[in-house]
Design a protein around this motif. Structure first.
Motif, PDB file in Angstrom:
ATOM      1  N   VAL A   1       0.875  -1.234  -0.150  1.00 51.82           N
ATOM      2  CA  VAL A   1      -0.048  -0.128  -0.029  1.00 51.82           C
ATOM      3  C   VAL A   1       0.884   1.287  -0.091  1.00 51.82           C
TER       4      VAL A   1
ATOM      5  N   ASP B   1      -2.039   6.247   1.102  1.00 51.96           N
ATOM      6  CA  ASP B   1      -3.244   5.553   1.256  1.00 51.96           C
ATOM      7  C   ASP B   1      -3.123   5.038   2.487  1.00 51.96           C
ATOM      8  N   ALA B   2      -2.068   4.447   2.928  1.00 55.47           N
ATOM      9  CA  ALA B   2      -2.070   3.783   4.403  1.00 55.47           C
ATOM     10  C   ALA B   2      -2.234   4.631   5.382  1.00 55.47           C
TER      11      ALA B   2
ATOM     12  N   VAL C   1      -8.375  -0.773   2.988  1.00 53.86           N
ATOM     13  CA  VAL C   1      -7.096  -0.412   2.387  1.00 53.86           C
ATOM     14  C   VAL C   1      -6.549  -1.654   1.845  1.00 53.86           C
TER      15      VAL C   1
ATOM     16  N   TYR D   1      -5.949  -2.750  -2.653  1.00 53.77           N
ATOM     17  CA  TYR D   1      -4.490  -3.104  -3.066  1.00 53.77           C
ATOM     18  C   TYR D   1      -4.270  -4.717  -2.976  1.00 53.77           C
TER      19      TYR D   1
END
Length: 457
Positions: free
Chosen positions: A225, A229-230, A306, A310
């Motif tokens: 990730v 975004d993480a 999340v 991914y």
């Protein structure tokens, strides 16, 4: 500089049989680390790799204090190369923290803990100065490809043959070993060390066909990730520091790699029931994001969302190699996953291969010639098999613990913590140099016994 150009207290003492090299079958992390260790001691080696070029599957790998110490013991330059790419917990308050354990889902009792809540920080309580002396921290992570690059950079040109699928080997009358490859070619070596992984062909020669890796009823979903975004999903603290989310029947581990540019996330559910199977030939199979989400219903929503975004298109089966067979037979020996593949629940598989590489390269150098190589292999087996097989047992139980399925513990986090502290103290603080000395003492005892027998003739 390449290890062959360095000096060593054993430099020039090892004489290969008839000027032949020691053959290393497999050019993964363990095989290349072994080659670097042997070259440091001026032992000639040749690597036979089945692929067209060096490559590594998977993403991040975690090293604890024992693993980083092993890198430095193999070669100073290897540790320095590792540190160029190593990623640590960003929060300096967690320099001595390996992972922060959290609830991955709500506790199953009235008023219990909620998904995302902290259980405890797993810390090195026993030797924090050890990591500091190496200029690392208790936990460090690296992308496998970066570690491979650093290993390759330390190898001189011309010692690797690619596209060599190892088939078998047999000792010759002159004491050498002849290797056979799928393309019909052969090669001679002083000895053979199988570093060809969990599907090892060398293992069948050493241990026989009955010693096979076993599917453990668990598999992994993986996601790499991007940092932004993480952090958006989990916040900086959780995204930039190693976390382990425990749940009923599964767990998720997350940690930063590539200097924090990405967070590696691995979700491992356990199959229910007693009967399950998975072919080692197809240890990765296609999967979908919907399948992942279905498995992790009721889990910490930001984490699930999340990872789903991914999640890779494959899931990876987990195998291990629990057995009691020796790791050597004659002049053929096994190292790393070919001998003792383990589940990843203690984050120690790659580190054990580094320990192997240090011990075995040092022992081979100490026997002075290829005629004593079997003695070196015997001593290696004596000190490494108990430790590596114990890791396999500990790791399997640790997987049960993170899934709240360890008998007598279940979701009692205080008891769980006690077990993890014991497992990691045992893992991190093995004295590798003392272990090497023990192995050398075994060599000396045998040499003295041979001398006594010859004297009595």
């Amino acid at each position: 500089m390449p290890p062959s150009a360095t000096t060593s207290e054993n430099a020039g003492t090892f004489q290969n049989h008839a000027s032949q090299e020691i053959a290393i079958v497999g050019g993964g992390l363990g095989g290349l680390a072994l080659a670097i260790g042997l070259l440091k001691h001026h032992v000639n080696v040749h690597i036979y790799e089945s692929a067209a070029a060096f490559s590594e599957t998977g993403a991040g790998v975690a090293f604890g204090p024992n693993s980083t110490r092993a890198l430095g013991l193999i070669h100073d330059a290897l540790l320095e190369g590792y540190k160029k790419h190593a990623t640590f917990n960003e929060n300096r308050d967690h320099d001595h923290t390996f992972l922060s354990f959290r609830w991955g889902m709500d506790e199953k009792k009235e008023g219990g803990n909620k998904a995302g809540d902290l259980m405890w920080h797993l810390e090195d309580l026993w030797n924090t100065e050890g990591a500091q002396k190496l200029d690392v921290r208790t936990r460090s992570c690296i992308h496998r490809a970066r570690l491979l690059d650093e290993l390759v950079a330390l190898l001189p040109q011309g010692i690797t043959s690619f596209r060599k699928n190892f088939v078998s080997a047999e000792e010759q009358l002159d004491g050498s070993v002849k290797l056979y490859f799928a393309d019909g070619t052969t090669a001679l070596a002083s000895a053979v060390i199988g570093c060809d992984g969990i599907k090892s062909q060398a293992r069948e020669i050493v241990c026989g066909p009955s010693v096979q890796a076993t599917y453990v009823g668990e598999y992994a979903y993986r996601a790499m990730v991007p940092k932004a975004d993480a952090e958006k999903a989990l916040g900086k603290e959780l995204a930039r520091n190693g976390q382990l989310y425990c749940g009923y029947g599964a767990y998720v581990v997350t940690y930063p790699v590539e200097h924090g540019d990405f967070t590696n996330m691995v979700a491992i559910p356990r199959e229910s029931g007693e009967s399950y199977s998975w072919s080692l030939a197809d240890w990765t199979v296609p999967t979908t994001r919907d399948e992942f989400v279905q498995h992790f219903k009721g889990w910490y929503p930001p984490l699930v969302e999340v990872i789903a975004k991914y999640c890779g298109p494959q899931k990876w089966a987990l195998f291990n190699l629990q057995h009691s067979a020796p790791y050597y037979k004659g002049k053929i020996c096994l190292l790393g996953d070919s001998a003792h593949a383990t589940t990843p629940h203690l984050g120690a598989g790659a580190g054990m291969a580094m320990e192997d590489a240090f011990i075995l390269s040092s022992l081979i150098a100490s026997v002075k010639s290829s005629e004593g190589i079997e003695s070196a292999f015997r001593a290696f087996d004596s000190v490494r098999r108990p430790r590596t097989q114990q890791l396999i047992k500990n790791s399997r139980i640790a997987g049960l613990a993170t899934d709240f399925m360890m008998p007598g513990v279940e979701d009692d986090t205080d008891r769980m913590k006690d077990h993890f502290k014991a497992w990691y103290k045992w893992l991190w603080h093995e004295d590798l140099e003392a272990q090497l000395q023990l192995a050398k003492n075994l060599l000396k005892v045998r040499d003295d016994a041979i001398t006594d027998r010859l004297a009595s003739i």
